[in-house]
Structure formats: C-alpha cells, structure tokens
Design an enzyme around this catalytic site. Structure first.
Site, PDB file in Angstrom:
ATOM      1  N   HIS A  31      37.509  31.580  32.858  1.00  0.00           N
ATOM      2  CA  HIS A  31      37.911  31.076  34.172  1.00  0.00           C
ATOM      3  C   HIS A  31      37.919  32.245  35.167  1.00  0.00           C
ATOM      4  O   HIS A  31      37.538  33.372  34.813  1.00  0.00           O
ATOM      5  CB  HIS A  31      39.285  30.380  34.096  1.00  0.00           C
ATOM      6  CG  HIS A  31      40.339  31.200  33.412  1.00  0.00           C
ATOM      7  ND1 HIS A  31      40.842  32.361  33.946  1.00  0.00           N
ATOM      8  CD2 HIS A  31      40.976  31.035  32.223  1.00  0.00           C
ATOM      9  CE1 HIS A  31      41.747  32.867  33.135  1.00  0.00           C
ATOM     10  NE2 HIS A  31      41.847  32.093  32.066  1.00  0.00           N
ATOM     11  N   GLY A  33      40.170  34.062  36.253  1.00  0.00           N
ATOM     12  CA  GLY A  33      40.959  35.224  35.822  1.00  0.00           C
ATOM     13  C   GLY A  33      40.078  36.208  35.064  1.00  0.00           C
ATOM     14  O   GLY A  33      40.034  37.406  35.371  1.00  0.00           O
ATOM     15  N   HIS A  34      39.331  35.687  34.074  1.00  0.00           N
ATOM     16  CA  HIS A  34      38.421  36.554  33.311  1.00  0.00           C
ATOM     17  C   HIS A  34      37.370  37.171  34.245  1.00  0.00           C
ATOM     18  O   HIS A  34      37.061  38.356  34.155  1.00  0.00           O
ATOM     19  CB  HIS A  34      37.662  35.746  32.253  1.00  0.00           C
ATOM     20  CG  HIS A  34      38.523  35.094  31.212  1.00  0.00           C
ATOM     21  ND1 HIS A  34      38.689  33.733  31.135  1.00  0.00           N
ATOM     22  CD2 HIS A  34      39.267  35.628  30.210  1.00  0.00           C
ATOM     23  CE1 HIS A  34      39.489  33.453  30.114  1.00  0.00           C
ATOM     24  NE2 HIS A  34      39.861  34.578  29.541  1.00  0.00           N
ATOM     25  N   GLY A 144      44.597  40.905  31.721  1.00  0.00           N
ATOM     26  CA  GLY A 144      45.263  40.261  32.857  1.00  0.00           C
ATOM     27  C   GLY A 144      46.777  40.366  32.764  1.00  0.00           C
ATOM     28  O   GLY A 144      47.349  40.284  31.668  1.00  0.00           O
ATOM     29  N   LYS A 146      48.805  38.239  33.498  1.00  0.00           N
ATOM     30  CA  LYS A 146      49.430  36.981  33.050  1.00  0.00           C
ATOM     31  C   LYS A 146      50.022  37.140  31.652  1.00  0.00           C
ATOM     32  O   LYS A 146      51.059  36.583  31.326  1.00  0.00           O
ATOM     33  CB  LYS A 146      48.417  35.843  33.063  1.00  0.00           C
ATOM     34  CG  LYS A 146      49.115  34.528  32.883  1.00  0.00           C
ATOM     35  CD  LYS A 146      48.190  33.425  32.572  1.00  0.00           C
ATOM     36  CE  LYS A 146      48.792  32.617  31.439  1.00  0.00           C
ATOM     37  NZ  LYS A 146      47.985  32.619  30.275  1.00  0.00           N
TER      38      LYS A 146
END
Ligand code: PAF
Length: 278
Positions: A31, A33-34, A144, A146
């Site tokens: 997605h 993020g990657h 990330g 996250k």
C-alpha cells in the site's frame, strides 16, 4: 526490475550492485505506506531492493498466516512502476529449510506491548530480518513508524549484533479519515472500516489531553478506553510508554509513545503517535 526467488541469485546481485543499497522488507499486499518507504530509499541510495515474504515464524498458530492477503502480481506491477532494482521473493522452504533451528531473541523489549499479546512474534521478525540483511547486505533498511515497537527492536538488534545497517523510519501513512494504512485493513467489513477511525481519533484525544496538561497516564488511558467503547472496537491494550525503552510511564513528562491495539471483529489493528509534552 529483477524478480529473484533464490538466495543464491540474490547473493549474486548483492555482489554485483556497486554503491549503496536501500532495502525495504515487506510481507507484500503493498500500500502507500510501503511505497512511501520505497520513495525514501530511492532518494538516498544507488539501488533499492524490496523483499516480499509472508513470514510464517512471526504468526502465532491462532493468527492469520494462511489468510494474510497476498497479491504478488499487483505488488510486482507497483514495484516495477516505482522503478526499483530488484524484488526478492523467496518461498518458505528457501528461507526455512527443514531442520532450521536458529532464532534471534531481543530480550525484554520483545515481551512488552505487542509481544505480550503476540508471544514469539518479534523473535520471528528479528530472525527473518537478520537473514534478509545477511543475504541483501543493505546500507539502509526502511521501516514504518506504524510498527513503532518493531522499529525499536530492529534498532536494538542492529546495534547488539553490529549489523552495518542504518534503520531509517518513515512516517505512518494514513487514509483521508485518519486510519493508518495496513494490509490487514482489507479484512474489515464496511461497518468495521468506518468505526476503525476510532483508533486515530483516540490517539488525537490522548494528544489533546496531554497538551492541556494531563500528566497521569491512567487518566489518559481511561478516557481513550471510554471513547473506544462507543464503537464496535474491543481494546486489546492501550499504552503510554517511553519511546525508547517501551516501559510504561508513571508520569507524562516528555516524549510519550501512545499506542494501542484494538479488535474489530477478528481483525486486530494497531496504531500509535508520539506526543511531545511541553
Ligand atoms: O513489518 C512487516 O511487514 C514485517 O514484520 C517484516 C519487517 C517484513 C518482517 O517480516
């Protein structure tokens, strides 16, 4: 872009690539993020390698290894468009041949937060990432924010085992309504997806309380918990911890990692922010 499935082939390319290599380990189902990590890596390195490997060793027997979302064709297209050098796409027996018996344990840090709810998870993560570092030999590896605890643990592993790799952290990338991007968001029903915005909203609530002067972590956790209870979400944990040691804070003094895990049906989502109290 080369698509490489064996360790031998990957090692050959590692030797051939001159200059710096930026590496992004992933479990696929990519997605934004990657892709934001890929962009960061491209800016700073001569070569960029992404791995796609759904690592069985980081899932507990009751978790979603079998159903983890996979779409290799789409992932390869996205990475081709991002113009990276190579994708490392090994299968399970390539990475874990029969009789595989060596694991990396980052003590203490691995038992907190996510590690409490998912025993063995970080041993699986550390073992696969160490193997990938050995095979790909990057100068920089991108993760990330996250997965805040994963970042802390990767930094500790690299430091303790003297891997010559810099851990670079990219920001959490969010949907327009604030939900952190995650491959697991695809599991959510329409209702759960709408209500999952409560994660980020509860983090913003914590930030507001701290900014207004609240210094008691128990009160912040209670407010967050009460807020989340208004949704279908079921709290696994809410934590206010030191961002480096991951120890729960008794008094909110400086930077605090506010993190949480919440179930929406069977889907367990995590999110975090670091709040800087003045
Ligand atoms: O963050 C992930 O997707 C995984 O934990 C990682 C780092 C690719 C290791 O399997």
């Amino acid at each position: 872009m080369k698509v490489i499935k064996t360790i031998n082939e990957m090692r050959k390319l590692t030797i051939e690539m001159s200059g710096t290599v930026g590496f992004i380990p992933t479990m696929g189902y990519l997605h934004h993020g990657h892709l934001s990590l890929v962009r960061l890596a491209k800016k700073k390195n001569d070569h960029v390698v992404v791995s796609i490997f759904v690592n069985p060793k980081q899932f507990q027997p009751n978790e979603d290894f079998a159903s983890y979302p996979r779409d290799t064709e789409k992932d390869l297209q996205l990475l081709q468009d991002a113009n990276i050098d190579a994708v490392f796409l090994p299968n399970v027996s390539e990475m874990y041949p029969e009789n595989f018996a060596t694991y990396i344990t980052i003590e203490s840090l691995s038992k907190k937060l996510e590690g409490k709810s998912r025993p063995g998870h970080f041993q699986g993560v550390a073992t696969i990432v160490a193997k990938l570092f050995n095979i790909i030999q990057p100068q920089q590896a991108y993760f990330g924010q996250k997965d805040a605890q994963q970042v802390v643990i990767m930094k500790k592993m690299v430091s303790d085992l003297q891997f010559p790799v810099e851990i670079v952290v990219g920001p959490t990338i969010r949907e327009q309504d604030g939900l952190a991007m995650s491959s697991r968001n695809v599991y959510l029903s329409e209702k759960e997806r709408k209500e999952a915005t409560i994660l980020f909203q509860s983090l913003k609530l914590a930030e507001e309380l701290i900014r207004k002067g609240e210094r008691n972590p128990v009160s912040v956790k209670k407010e967050m918990n009460d807020f989340i209870k208004k949704s279908v979400g079921v709290v696994d944990y809410i934590s206010l911890a030191d961002p480096d040691t991951l120890d729960e804070v008794e008094n909110i003094k400086k930077n605090t990692l506010v993190s949480l895990a919440v179930f929406f049906g069977k889907t367990r989502l995590i999110d975090n922010i670091v709040v800087h109290s003045v």
